[in-house]
Enzyme design. Structure first.
Site, PDB file in Angstrom:
ATOM      1  N   ASN A 166      -4.822   2.693 -13.448  1.00  0.00           N
ATOM      2  CA  ASN A 166      -3.856   1.733 -12.890  1.00  0.00           C
ATOM      3  C   ASN A 166      -2.460   2.327 -12.950  1.00  0.00           C
ATOM      4  O   ASN A 166      -2.132   3.079 -13.874  1.00  0.00           O
ATOM      5  CB  ASN A 166      -3.906   0.435 -13.712  1.00  0.00           C
ATOM      6  CG  ASN A 166      -2.914  -0.609 -13.203  1.00  0.00           C
ATOM      7  OD1 ASN A 166      -2.868  -0.921 -12.025  1.00  0.00           O
ATOM      8  ND2 ASN A 166      -2.110  -1.132 -14.120  1.00  0.00           N
ATOM      9  N   ASP A 196      -2.867  -3.826 -18.965  1.00  0.00           N
ATOM     10  CA  ASP A 196      -1.886  -2.726 -19.154  1.00  0.00           C
ATOM     11  C   ASP A 196      -1.952  -2.157 -20.568  1.00  0.00           C
ATOM     12  O   ASP A 196      -0.939  -1.723 -21.122  1.00  0.00           O
ATOM     13  CB  ASP A 196      -0.459  -3.226 -18.855  1.00  0.00           C
ATOM     14  CG  ASP A 196      -0.329  -3.811 -17.464  1.00  0.00           C
ATOM     15  OD1 ASP A 196       0.469  -4.759 -17.298  1.00  0.00           O
ATOM     16  OD2 ASP A 196      -1.049  -3.348 -16.558  1.00  0.00           O
ATOM     17  N   GLU A 232       6.102   6.460  -9.359  1.00  0.00           N
ATOM     18  CA  GLU A 232       4.757   5.988  -9.009  1.00  0.00           C
ATOM     19  C   GLU A 232       4.061   6.893  -7.999  1.00  0.00           C
ATOM     20  O   GLU A 232       2.889   7.298  -8.205  1.00  0.00           O
ATOM     21  CB  GLU A 232       4.835   4.582  -8.431  1.00  0.00           C
ATOM     22  CG  GLU A 232       5.333   3.548  -9.411  1.00  0.00           C
ATOM     23  CD  GLU A 232       5.425   2.193  -8.787  1.00  0.00           C
ATOM     24  OE1 GLU A 232       4.493   1.807  -8.063  1.00  0.00           O
ATOM     25  OE2 GLU A 232       6.425   1.506  -9.034  1.00  0.00           O
ATOM     26  N   GLY A 284       0.773  -1.233   0.000  1.00  0.00           N
ATOM     27  CA  GLY A 284       0.000   0.000   0.000  1.00  0.00           C
ATOM     28  C   GLY A 284       0.805   1.284   0.000  1.00  0.00           C
ATOM     29  O   GLY A 284       0.323   2.336   0.411  1.00  0.00           O
ATOM     30  N   ILE A 296      -9.355  -7.302 -13.413  1.00  0.00           N
ATOM     31  CA  ILE A 296     -10.656  -6.647 -13.232  1.00  0.00           C
ATOM     32  C   ILE A 296     -11.676  -7.328 -14.142  1.00  0.00           C
ATOM     33  O   ILE A 296     -11.430  -7.494 -15.330  1.00  0.00           O
ATOM     34  CB  ILE A 296     -10.547  -5.147 -13.580  1.00  0.00           C
ATOM     35  CG1 ILE A 296      -9.550  -4.464 -12.654  1.00  0.00           C
ATOM     36  CG2 ILE A 296     -11.915  -4.472 -13.514  1.00  0.00           C
ATOM     37  CD1 ILE A 296      -9.933  -4.512 -11.176  1.00  0.00           C
ATOM     38  N   LEU A 321      -3.616  -7.004  -7.795  1.00  0.00           N
ATOM     39  CA  LEU A 321      -3.050  -8.075  -8.627  1.00  0.00           C
ATOM     40  C   LEU A 321      -4.096  -9.029  -9.200  1.00  0.00           C
ATOM     41  O   LEU A 321      -3.756 -10.080  -9.728  1.00  0.00           O
ATOM     42  CB  LEU A 321      -2.004  -8.855  -7.813  1.00  0.00           C
ATOM     43  CG  LEU A 321      -0.803  -8.022  -7.371  1.00  0.00           C
ATOM     44  CD1 LEU A 321       0.163  -8.873  -6.558  1.00  0.00           C
ATOM     45  CD2 LEU A 321      -0.109  -7.383  -8.567  1.00  0.00           C
ATOM     46  N   HIS A 352       1.448   1.273 -13.339  1.00  0.00           N
ATOM     47  CA  HIS A 352       2.284   0.138 -13.723  1.00  0.00           C
ATOM     48  C   HIS A 352       3.745   0.582 -13.653  1.00  0.00           C
ATOM     49  O   HIS A 352       4.077   1.664 -14.157  1.00  0.00           O
ATOM     50  CB  HIS A 352       1.931  -0.359 -15.136  1.00  0.00           C
ATOM     51  CG  HIS A 352       2.724  -1.564 -15.535  1.00  0.00           C
ATOM     52  ND1 HIS A 352       2.441  -2.825 -15.051  1.00  0.00           N
ATOM     53  CD2 HIS A 352       3.809  -1.690 -16.329  1.00  0.00           C
ATOM     54  CE1 HIS A 352       3.339  -3.676 -15.544  1.00  0.00           C
ATOM     55  NE2 HIS A 352       4.173  -3.016 -16.312  1.00  0.00           N
ATOM     56  N   ASN A 358       1.640   2.977  -2.614  1.00  0.00           N
ATOM     57  CA  ASN A 358       0.969   3.893  -3.550  1.00  0.00           C
ATOM     58  C   ASN A 358      -0.278   4.491  -2.914  1.00  0.00           C
ATOM     59  O   ASN A 358      -0.572   5.674  -3.097  1.00  0.00           O
ATOM     60  CB  ASN A 358       0.610   3.155  -4.841  1.00  0.00           C
ATOM     61  CG  ASN A 358       1.784   3.094  -5.806  1.00  0.00           C
ATOM     62  OD1 ASN A 358       2.111   4.075  -6.456  1.00  0.00           O
ATOM     63  ND2 ASN A 358       2.435   1.956  -5.871  1.00  0.00           N
TER      64      ASN A 358
END
Ligand code: GRF
Length: 197
Positions: free
Chosen positions: A108, A151, A181, A12, A94, A91, A110, A14
């Site tokens: 998202n 992605d 990020e 977590g 969806i 991970l 990446h 991010n």
């Protein structure tokens, strides 16, 4: 006020970057309504609780089939009445139904410069192992909209980070997290929260 749900699977960091950016006033007009994880042990859930944000677990292990899990996940998200879904190290793929219902409303992060080192099998440390294996001199991170692929959605922001001599996957990952990020994801949320409709 943009209502946001953040979906997580791991540490977590991010998510923490988003929380901190809101507190610092770098992200405005945004409310983190809930943090959802497929993993009950994700420390990201603890970060949510520490910040008074609803922490929800929807685990595939609790359902007989993947379809049942997918339906439960979508039902939970729908119940939150959010404007934007942020995948921050989530991970689990969806569900297609959810991608369609939240078209252009799922983003998202990446940890590479898409289209390099992305798609099936490229997540977490594996991304940086592949980049070092290839010998790239520059890597980075990408924030993109989520579509039916992996992605493959429209790119929102990217930030290039130099690969340095002696980098291990862990060192490169940390530099990309800290310098790319943790900056790109809050910036993308802020842009969406404050764009003129
Ligand atoms: C990070 O490697 C990030 O690049 C990727 O998943 C991992 C999540 O890290 N999206 P954290 O859970 O946000 O710390």
């Amino acid at each position: 006020m943009l209502r946001v749900a953040v979906m997580v699977s791991g540490g977590g960091t991010n998510l923490q970057a988003i929380i901190d950016a809101i507190k610092a006033g770098e992200v405005t007009n945004t409310e983190l309504v809930a943090v959802i994880s497929n993993n009950a042990d994700a420390y990201a859930l603890e970060r949510a609780r520490q910040n008074g944000i609803e922490a929800v677990v929807v685990s595939p292990k609790s359902y007989e089939t993947r379809d049942e899990f997918n339906d439960a996940l979508l039902e939970k998200v729908n119940s939150l009445n959010v404007d934007l879904i942020v995948l921050a190290g989530f991970l689990v793929k969806i569900p297609e139904k959810m991608v369609h219902e939240y078209s252009h409303r799922i983003i998202n992060i990446h940890p590479s410069l898409i289209p390099s080192f992305c798609g099936k099998g490229y997540y977490g440390l594996k991304v940086h192992e592949a980049a070092l294996e290839k010998g790239v001199k520059v890597s980075g991170a990408t924030v993109h909209y989520v579509d039916e692929g992996m992605d493959t959605g429209e790119i929102i922001f990217q930030k290039a980070i130099e690969v340095e001599d002696g980098d291990t996957p862990e060192i490169l990952q940390r530099r990309i997290m800290e310098q790319a990020e943790w900056k790109l994801l809050p910036a993308a949320i802020n842009m969406i929260a404050n764009k003129e409709n």
